[in-house]
Motif scaffolding. Structure first.
Motif, short mmCIF file in Angstrom:
data_model
loop_
_atom_site.label_atom_id
_atom_site.label_comp_id
_atom_site.label_asym_id
_atom_site.label_seq_id
_atom_site.Cartn_x
_atom_site.Cartn_y
_atom_site.Cartn_z
N SER A 37 -14.46 -38.12 5.71
CA SER A 37 -15.88 -39.28 5.78
C SER A 37 -16.35 -38.10 6.71
O SER A 37 -17.38 -38.03 6.85
CB SER A 37 -15.02 -40.03 5.48
OG SER A 37 -16.16 -41.41 5.98
N CYS A 38 -15.65 -38.35 8.05
CA CYS A 38 -16.79 -37.75 8.94
C CYS A 38 -15.66 -36.98 10.46
O CYS A 38 -14.56 -36.72 10.02
CB CYS A 38 -17.36 -38.88 9.83
SG CYS A 38 -16.36 -40.74 10.40
N ARG B 5 -20.77 -42.54 15.52
CA ARG B 5 -21.48 -41.74 15.90
C ARG B 5 -20.75 -40.43 15.13
O ARG B 5 -19.95 -40.21 16.58
CB ARG B 5 -21.67 -41.94 17.47
CG ARG B 5 -22.95 -42.94 17.18
CD ARG B 5 -23.54 -43.40 19.37
NE ARG B 5 -24.71 -41.92 19.71
CZ ARG B 5 -25.60 -41.85 19.34
NH1 ARG B 5 -26.24 -42.57 19.27
NH2 ARG B 5 -26.39 -40.71 19.38
N PRO B 6 -20.95 -40.22 14.40
CA PRO B 6 -19.78 -39.03 13.51
C PRO B 6 -20.56 -37.37 14.31
O PRO B 6 -21.47 -37.15 14.53
CB PRO B 6 -19.86 -39.14 12.73
CG PRO B 6 -20.73 -39.83 12.08
CD PRO B 6 -20.71 -40.54 13.59
N GLY C 128 -17.71 -38.84 2.73
CA GLY C 128 -16.99 -40.75 2.41
C GLY C 128 -15.78 -40.13 2.17
O GLY C 128 -15.05 -39.66 1.09
N VAL C 129 -15.47 -41.45 1.47
CA VAL C 129 -14.23 -42.07 1.73
C VAL C 129 -13.56 -41.88 0.52
O VAL C 129 -12.76 -41.21 -0.27
CB VAL C 129 -14.17 -43.71 2.08
CG1 VAL C 129 -13.22 -43.84 1.98
CG2 VAL C 129 -13.80 -43.80 3.57
N SER D 2 -9.24 -41.70 4.97
CA SER D 2 -9.75 -42.28 4.25
C SER D 2 -8.87 -42.46 3.46
O SER D 2 -9.04 -43.52 2.27
CB SER D 2 -10.16 -40.62 3.77
OG SER D 2 -11.63 -40.30 4.27
N GLY D 3 -8.05 -41.35 3.01
CA GLY D 3 -6.23 -41.33 1.63
C GLY D 3 -5.53 -42.23 3.08
O GLY D 3 -5.49 -41.69 3.94
N VAL D 4 -4.74 -43.18 1.87
CA VAL D 4 -4.04 -44.19 3.18
C VAL D 4 -2.55 -43.04 3.16
O VAL D 4 -1.91 -42.75 2.25
CB VAL D 4 -3.02 -45.61 2.78
CG1 VAL D 4 -2.54 -45.76 3.42
CG2 VAL D 4 -4.87 -45.80 2.40
#
Length: 258
Positions: free
Chosen positions: A114-115, A121-122, A128-129, A161-163
């Motif tokens: 994602s970032c 404030r990336p 993105g997810v 993003s991924g668990v």
């Protein structure tokens, strides 16, 4: 019989990666393979043509392929239509094994696409997810990292993003029931989470790679078995399929240079 004994040149690093990716779908049965990346796509096709003939492959859009075309070619035969809603139904019911990429991965298998930097404030915005939470909590999710480095394998991801295993366990049975991370394949080796605390373990090294190279390129402490096997060599038949049928243009070598 080795490749050189049959007139084939020895397997390249990219071809070892292809075989390692294919193994993720060994005996998978009639599930949808969703490979992301050139090497995983070749691996899924190789699995379909060899030890996992029931595997379902798509054209990357909305068609189920009845044949196994070369990378970049259109399918010669179609066996079904797979619109997005049906694709999601396969995901939610666990009938899909996706191999995703990762901008960051930690020791528990938490993935970030994602970032980079603080979420508010990336310093860099990524994909993105996307579907990563649904993927990891509902169907088997493996990862492919073509360039193993401490920038990817980090102590703590900037955003989940991924668990991973620790977060799934903290969320309880609703999250762990279908949560499965079979493994991680990189240009250096194969990894899994088959440890008591469900942290990453080195499962095999690709030929020519040392344990020291792997640990230096990893930003956290890996579990290293006393004896680390080598990733298996492609068979003569597999090499011919990779080179002559699935990827005759050699696109795999661009993703994992020799």
């Amino acid at each position: 019989m080795s490749a050189t004994e049959t007139g084939l040149s020895a397997a390249t690093r990219a071809e070892h990666c292809v075989v390692a990716c294919a193994e993720a779908w060994r005996n998978a049965g009639e599930v949808l393979a969703s490979p992301m990346g050139t090497v995983p796509a070749i691996g899924a096709r190789l699995a379909k043509l060899t030890f996992s003939p029931e595997l379902l492959l798509t054209d990357g859009e909305a068609l189920l392929m009845a044949d196994v075309p070369a990378i970049g070619a259109r399918p010669g035969a179609v066996e079904g239509w797979l619109p997005f809603r049906q694709h999601l139904a396969l995901t939610a019911t666990g009938r899909r094994h996706v191999m995703m990429g990762a901008s960051q991965l930690d020791r528990y298998g938490n993935q970030n696409i994602s970032c980079i930097g603080d979420w508010a404030r990336p310093t860099r915005q990524l994909l993105g997810v996307r579907g990563a939470p649904v993927n990891t909590l509902n169907n088997p999710t493996s990862y492919w990292v073509p360039k193993h480095s401490a920038r990817v394998f980090v102590e703590r991801v900037d955003m989940v993003s991924g668990v991973g295993h620790d977060r799934a366990a903290a969320a309880g049975p609703s999250a762990t029931r279908y949560h499965r991370l079979p493994g991680v394949i990189t240009n250096l080796g194969v990894f899994d989470f088959e440890t008591p605390d469900r942290t990453m373990r080195l499962r095999s090294l690709h030929p020519g790679v040392t344990v020291e190279q792997v640990t230096e390129a990893t930003g956290f402490a890996l579990t290293i078995p006393d004896e680390v096997p080598l990733t298996r060599e492609p068979t003569e038949a597999e090499l011919r399929l990779i080179r002559e049928v699935i990827d005759p243009k050699g696109l795999r070598e661009r993703e994992v240079p020799a």
